[in-house]
Write an enzyme that holds these catalytic residues in place. Structure first.
Site, PDB file in Angstrom:
ATOM      1  CG  ASP A 198      31.904  -1.282  -8.805  1.00  0.00           C
ATOM      2  OD1 ASP A 198      32.220  -0.778  -9.890  1.00  0.00           O
ATOM      3  OD2 ASP A 198      30.773  -1.140  -8.290  1.00  0.00           O
ATOM      4  CD  GLU A 275      34.799   2.776  -9.921  1.00  0.00           C
ATOM      5  OE1 GLU A 275      34.238   3.375 -10.839  1.00  0.00           O
ATOM      6  OE2 GLU A 275      34.146   2.148  -9.057  1.00  0.00           O
TER       7      GLU A 275
HETATM    8  C1  NOJ Z   1      31.485   1.773 -11.129  1.00  0.00           C
HETATM    9  C2  NOJ Z   1      31.434   0.957 -12.369  1.00  0.00           C
HETATM   10  O1  NOJ Z   1      32.597   1.188 -13.118  1.00  0.00           O
HETATM   11  C3  NOJ Z   1      30.181   1.356 -13.077  1.00  0.00           C
HETATM   12  O2  NOJ Z   1      30.134   0.838 -14.386  1.00  0.00           O
HETATM   13  C4  NOJ Z   1      29.013   0.903 -12.246  1.00  0.00           C
HETATM   14  O3  NOJ Z   1      27.807   1.366 -12.830  1.00  0.00           O
HETATM   15  C5  NOJ Z   1      29.094   1.458 -10.826  1.00  0.00           C
HETATM   16  N1  NOJ Z   1      30.413   1.352 -10.274  1.00  0.00           N
HETATM   17  C6  NOJ Z   1      28.146   0.728  -9.919  1.00  0.00           C
HETATM   18  O4  NOJ Z   1      28.592  -0.579  -9.699  1.00  0.00           O
END
Ligand code: NOJ
Ligand code: CA
Length: 556
Positions: A198, A275
């Site tokens: 993440d 990500e």
């Molecule tokens: C990216 C995640 O995909 C999203 O859903 C989340 O709110 C943020 N990161 C914070 O963790």
């Protein structure tokens, strides 16, 4: 092929209206039949659910709403028996405010080692009542929240790039690094096949936390306003220091991957996928250098408008960047943070990608959106590289675009002062059986977000075996893709078509050639003479031409 499950919305085993691990395990054969290789599960850890589980209070246990560790073990074992790998979601940038470390930091006070695991600072101004810098929270408002001192007076501030209940961890602190390395091992030891990481671009902040006068663009349109401003990088995103963290993690993953004599790590690959919302394919490629992660989400493709030239450009630049570091490209069109591509592509071309659609907003054209979504998916699945699917896209699900605002759960809606509706529309529970309460999501009629009436006709049981259904289209695409190993092929563009056509050939191996044509123009397009249609995202014309907003795969 990786299929993303959003655990609270895929299958509810016990009827409380929230999806759970036993519900997922029971439905896993569906994914084997769909033809994917791996499942990525969004967070299932102990969490107060202030950001739907991306606020973790215990990285080594399952939240009771989702089940138990034993349920996770059963899920892993069942998936492996079905030939599916399992990727878990790791959230290293921030914890929940209910994490014991954060509670200890609050109790211990300024200057303590406990506070050093997070990013606490004194406020600005004579009374410290101004935030330490001007950074903004991705969900809206300031990125700092002030805490109370032990005597009840106002105290220090802590940084949260996301919701106030998601304090950012201090990655300059070796304890934080050691803790996450241990968490990686915990899940690898339980049999996890990898991690989706993440906000992998956020862990390290520029020393001194300097002010930043530009807006933040996470989940935003990074192509319109690049992250790189006049040669300066934002101090909270994509700092060079993050790569050292992933190099260390790669070593850990490697230690779980037996390498054969030829240097190939065979079947037991465990992978890291970043990500990272960064400003260019070149910056993204840095996350997938040889000794870092294996894959990174390619959001450029997701953000591309439905224009042939833009699509060709997104594909080419993605390949160029990934090739420069020898990594596979990835492709994705939908996930739990964006309006589903069926709805997005039903908005006029050129529309800025909305952060949620609600009552009173311009509504997508559903039929056009579905037609384009099917064509876009057929294009994506013909591309070499790894593709990520988001649950329900194989049913052609649209976003819920008229959900009552008072049931919304995404912190974006309140934190933006009710200006950004946020991500609930793509998180609605899956329809499995059109005639059942909750459309078969669970054994009761409860669902944590309401399902639109249009989901009945799109339920899995209505689509299985229906030749023109979106589900059968996905199955056909995935079966051919697997059989011909298109993911491992190589692409060359085909000339001789109009500007409004995307045409290429994927050559996966000796003698194999799959010609792919996506027609975005108004005029139907002829296919090469003698070509055999393998699959098509919609009907061809009576003369066998490819009509507008249609993708065809041909053996030629
Ligand atoms: C990216 C995640 O995909 C999203 O859903 C989340 O709110 C943020 N990161 C914070 O963790
Ligand atoms: Ca449940």
């Amino acid at each position: 092929m990786v299929y993303q499950i959003y655990p609270r919305s895929w299958a509810d085993g016990n009827g409380d209206g929230i999806g759970d691990l036993p519900g997922i395990t029971a439905r896993l054969p569906y994914l084997r039949d769909l033809g994917v290789d791996a499942v990525w599960l969004s967070p299932f850890y102990v969490s107060p659910q202030a950001d739907a589980g991306y606020d973790v209070a215990d990285y080594r246990d399952i939240d009771p709403i989702f089940g138990t560790l034993a349920d996770a073990d059963t899920l892993l074992a069942t998936a492996h028996d079905l030939g599916l790998k399992v990727i878990v979601d790791l959230v290293p940038n921030h914890s929940s405010d209910e994490h014991p470390w954060f509670q200890a930091a609050l109790a211990a006070g300024p200057g303590s080692p406990e506070r050093e695991r997070y990013i606490f600072r004194d406020g600005r101004g004579p009374h410290g009542d101004l935030p330490p810098n001007n950074w903004l929270c991705v969900f809206g408002g300031a990125a700092w929240t002030r805490v109370k001192a032990a005597d009840g007076t106002d105290g220090q501030w802590y940084l949260h790039l996301f919701a106030a209940r998601q304090p950012d961890l201090n990655w300059d602190n070796p304890q934080v690094r050691a803790e996450f390395e241990d968490v990686l091992r915990f899940w690898l030891d339980r049999g996890a096949d990898g991690f989706r990481v993440d906000v992998a671009n956020a862990l390290i902040k520029e020393a001194g936390l300097p002010d930043w006068d530009e807006p933040l663009h996470l989940l935003g349109d990074v192509d319109v306003i690049p992250h790189d401003h006049h040669g300066k990088r934002p101090p909270m995103w994509d700092q060079d220091g993050v790569h050292e963290v992933y190099r260390a993690w790669r070593q850990i993953l490697n230690s779980y991957n037996p390498i054969d004599a030829a240097g190939y790590s065979g079947d037991n690959d465990r992978i890291l996928c970043a990500e990272a919302w960064v400003d260019s394919p070149e910056r993204l490629a840095r996350y997938v250098r040889d000794d870092e992660m294996h894959q990174a989400f390619n959001f450029k493709f997701l953000q591309t408008q439905w224009r042939a030239g833009d699509l060709r450009d997104a594909v080419s630049t993605s390949f160029t960047a990934a090739d420069s570091v020898g990594a596979p490209t990835t492709w994705v069109l939908s996930n739990h943070d964006v309006v589903r591509h069926t709805s997005r592509l039903g908005l006029p071309v050129g529309t800025k990608r909305p952060n949620g659609i609600g009552d009173g907003d311009p509504q997508p054209n559903a039929a056009l959106g579905l037609r384009r979504a099917r064509a876009a998916t057929a294009l994506m699945l013909a591309l070499p590289g790894s593709s990520y699917l988001y649950q329900g896209e194989e049913l052609g699900l649209p976003d819920s675009t008229d959900m009552p605002d008072d049931v919304r759960q995404d912190p974006t809606w309140p934190r933006s002062g009710h200006t950004e509706r946020g991500r609930d529309g793509c998180r609605v529970p899956m329809p499995w059986e059109g005639d059942r309460p909750s459309y078969g999501f669970g054994p009761s009629d409860r669902t944590w977000l309401p399902q639109p009436a249009s989901y009945a006709a799109l339920a899995v049981d209505r689509q299985v075996g229906a030749p023109d259904s979106t589900l059968e289209l996905y199955r056909a695409l995935l079966a051919i893709r697997r059989e011909l190993a298109l993911g491992a092929g190589s692409l060359s563009w085909l000339g001789g078509y109009s500007e409004e056509v995307v045409a290429f050939v994927n050559e996966p191996g000796a003698g194999e050639r799959v010609v792919v044509i996506t027609n975005l123009g108004a005029e139907p397009v002829a296919v090469p003479g003698g070509a055999l249609v393998l699959v098509s995202s919609g009907p061809l014309t009576l003369q066998g031409l490819v009509p507008t907003d249609t993708t065809v795969w041909l053996s030629a």
